[in-house]
Enzyme design. Sequence first.
Site, mmCIF file in Angstrom:
data_model
loop_
_atom_site.group_PDB
_atom_site.id
_atom_site.type_symbol
_atom_site.label_atom_id
_atom_site.label_comp_id
_atom_site.label_asym_id
_atom_site.label_seq_id
_atom_site.Cartn_x
_atom_site.Cartn_y
_atom_site.Cartn_z
ATOM 1 N N LYS A 265 0.821 -1.209 -0.184
ATOM 2 C CA LYS A 265 0.079 0.098 0.101
ATOM 3 C C LYS A 265 0.778 1.364 -0.057
ATOM 4 O O LYS A 265 1.791 1.456 1.005
ATOM 5 C CB LYS A 265 -0.907 0.086 1.287
ATOM 6 C CG LYS A 265 -1.741 1.278 1.328
ATOM 7 C CD LYS A 265 -2.809 1.078 2.619
ATOM 8 C CE LYS A 265 -3.207 2.571 2.815
ATOM 9 N NZ LYS A 265 -4.239 2.684 4.136
ATOM 10 N N LYS A 277 -10.061 12.957 8.409
ATOM 11 C CA LYS A 277 -9.599 12.507 9.479
ATOM 12 C C LYS A 277 -9.474 13.765 10.551
ATOM 13 O O LYS A 277 -9.341 14.721 9.963
ATOM 14 C CB LYS A 277 -8.153 11.960 9.210
ATOM 15 C CG LYS A 277 -8.094 10.568 8.779
ATOM 16 C CD LYS A 277 -6.833 10.016 8.886
ATOM 17 C CE LYS A 277 -6.445 8.634 8.134
ATOM 18 N NZ LYS A 277 -7.195 7.516 8.854
ATOM 19 N N ASP A 288 1.638 6.260 5.812
ATOM 20 C CA ASP A 288 0.732 5.148 4.993
ATOM 21 C C ASP A 288 1.103 4.622 3.791
ATOM 22 O O ASP A 288 0.284 3.866 3.152
ATOM 23 C CB ASP A 288 -0.885 5.983 4.691
ATOM 24 C CG ASP A 288 -1.982 5.119 4.983
ATOM 25 O OD1 ASP A 288 -1.904 4.025 5.554
ATOM 26 O OD2 ASP A 288 -3.142 5.616 4.418
ATOM 27 N N ASP A 347 -12.076 7.290 3.547
ATOM 28 C CA ASP A 347 -11.004 7.037 4.198
ATOM 29 C C ASP A 347 -10.585 5.555 4.380
ATOM 30 O O ASP A 347 -9.628 5.282 4.879
ATOM 31 C CB ASP A 347 -11.263 7.527 5.838
ATOM 32 C CG ASP A 347 -9.916 7.745 6.425
ATOM 33 O OD1 ASP A 347 -9.001 7.442 5.867
ATOM 34 O OD2 ASP A 347 -10.047 7.788 7.831
ATOM 35 N N ARG A 351 -7.823 -0.343 0.759
ATOM 36 C CA ARG A 351 -8.300 -1.435 0.306
ATOM 37 C C ARG A 351 -8.772 -1.200 -1.290
ATOM 38 O O ARG A 351 -8.791 -2.140 -2.336
ATOM 39 C CB ARG A 351 -9.685 -1.873 0.945
ATOM 40 C CG ARG A 351 -10.845 -0.931 1.190
ATOM 41 C CD ARG A 351 -11.867 -1.199 2.347
ATOM 42 N NE ARG A 351 -11.076 -1.016 3.637
ATOM 43 C CZ ARG A 351 -11.734 -1.179 4.784
ATOM 44 N NH1 ARG A 351 -12.707 -1.907 4.748
ATOM 45 N NH2 ARG A 351 -11.219 -0.769 5.898
#
Length: 494
Positions: A265, A277, A288, A347, A351
């Site tokens: 990712k 967020k 991330d 958010d 996926r």
Amino acid sequence: MHFTTQSSLLPQDAVIVGLFQDDDFDASGQLLDELSNGALSAFKTRGILKGKTGEAHWFYDVAALEASVLVVGLGKADKYTKDSYIKALHTAAKAALKSPFKKISLGLASSLLNDSSSAEDKRWVISQAVVEFNYVSYRFEDFKSEASPASALEEVVLFSAEEANANESAIRYGEALANGIRFARHAVDLPSNVATPTYLAGQALALAQQSSAIQTQILEEKECEALGMGSFLSVTKGSVEPAKFIIMNYKGADDSVAPVVLVGKGISFDTGGISIKPAAGMDEMKMDMGGAASVLGTFRALADLKPKINVVGLIPSCENMPSGSATKPGDVVKSMSGKTIEVLNTDAEGRLILADALTYAERYNPKAVIDIATLTGAVIVALGTDVAALYSDDETLAAALLKSSERTRDHLWRMPIVNRYLESLTKTTCADLSNIATGGGRSAGSIVAACFLREFAKAYPWAHLDIAGVASQSGADGFATGRPVSVLVDYLVN
Ligand code: BES
Ligand code: MN
Ligand code: ZN
């Protein structure tokens, strides 16, 4: 820092030995005690040394040795494990790197070994010492006007009775791994205005420049569009940074050998998008791309180790931003697999980008596909910051990864993929599935995310590592950890 081994414990400028709590020295300490005519045991008798975990005591210029001695506490002998050894190495490395000495002998490997130790254990104690000293020496000072003072330490001489060849290969393995870990940590520590998708693509191209066994190809947004990667591209819509789909190919074996595909990712910054967020702590979302960094770090290690295998690395990389062009909650997108997805929460973007990469992976007829992602806050609630979640329906792959985790002490814990939880994602009437539970239920968030991914990973043995808790740790010892490079390299090489 340079590593060598020596079969006798001749002190250099200094020597590091271990002491078990309320007990005896380790083998190297006992040897040194003899060499020093009992000076060490005298320190012990006088109560200066206890041997507790975390304890480190310098004795400067011990007369009989013409060297200084660092005694590191090992904790209770009957509870001494690989984890205790790692802690002892950590303590030793911190003290050694702060010391004025250039050349230090390290005796600690003897604390874990005995006559029945396997060749594998002997190899691990050496390579882990190399990894840990490198780990402790890491600094992230790219943006400091003044760097912290450099350590005087130049050479670590590891005390090991093994034959020279075995030691040499263990040191080389440790150095390759340490380089991979450092590479991953640095990428994670870099802020998102530097470590953009374009930067990550540049790093992947640079690895291909350095190693003839690695080839890198970058797919631009146009090409991703042509491939039908509507799920991946929906995440980058709000950003002005161009998205990149990074493809790395490590070729160490014949083309006929099926590759393992690693999918990382690569969200360079996760604001949450329109489902934005909270401000507090949002800065940490520069991490991330920890999954992507671990794939890059693993390729860095492969370049050094040159194992006879084939490995493909796939990194979908973009920024998750809110803006007038961003994907909105309720939007429906079409993934490369043909499945449509209702984006109920922007958010839950990891996926979405992984779904298309998992579909892309099918073209390699892979032996196995492992995705690595800082995917959910829920996994931190479940397993904390020391243990990453492993999901897999494939018993062989799961067992192999757990074995590697056990060997490297890079902890994975297997979580269940509960079929019933998939239902919370298929209730939507607008699309084939939604990216979060309809109704917004938060229970079992990490498992639900794994259920989502599995829908795109049915063509091959697949495992998913949710590393949101372990990729970085806000604390005194720095941020990025380089995990799970150790477990990935071990899995691939063994
Ligand atoms: N990148 C985050 C997950 C994360 C959280 C990583 C904390 C590291 C530390 C991910 O994209 C995310 O935002 N997940 C959401 C999912 C939710 C909307 C279903 C989460 O965990 O809150
Ligand atoms: Mn997110
Ligand atoms: Zn994210």
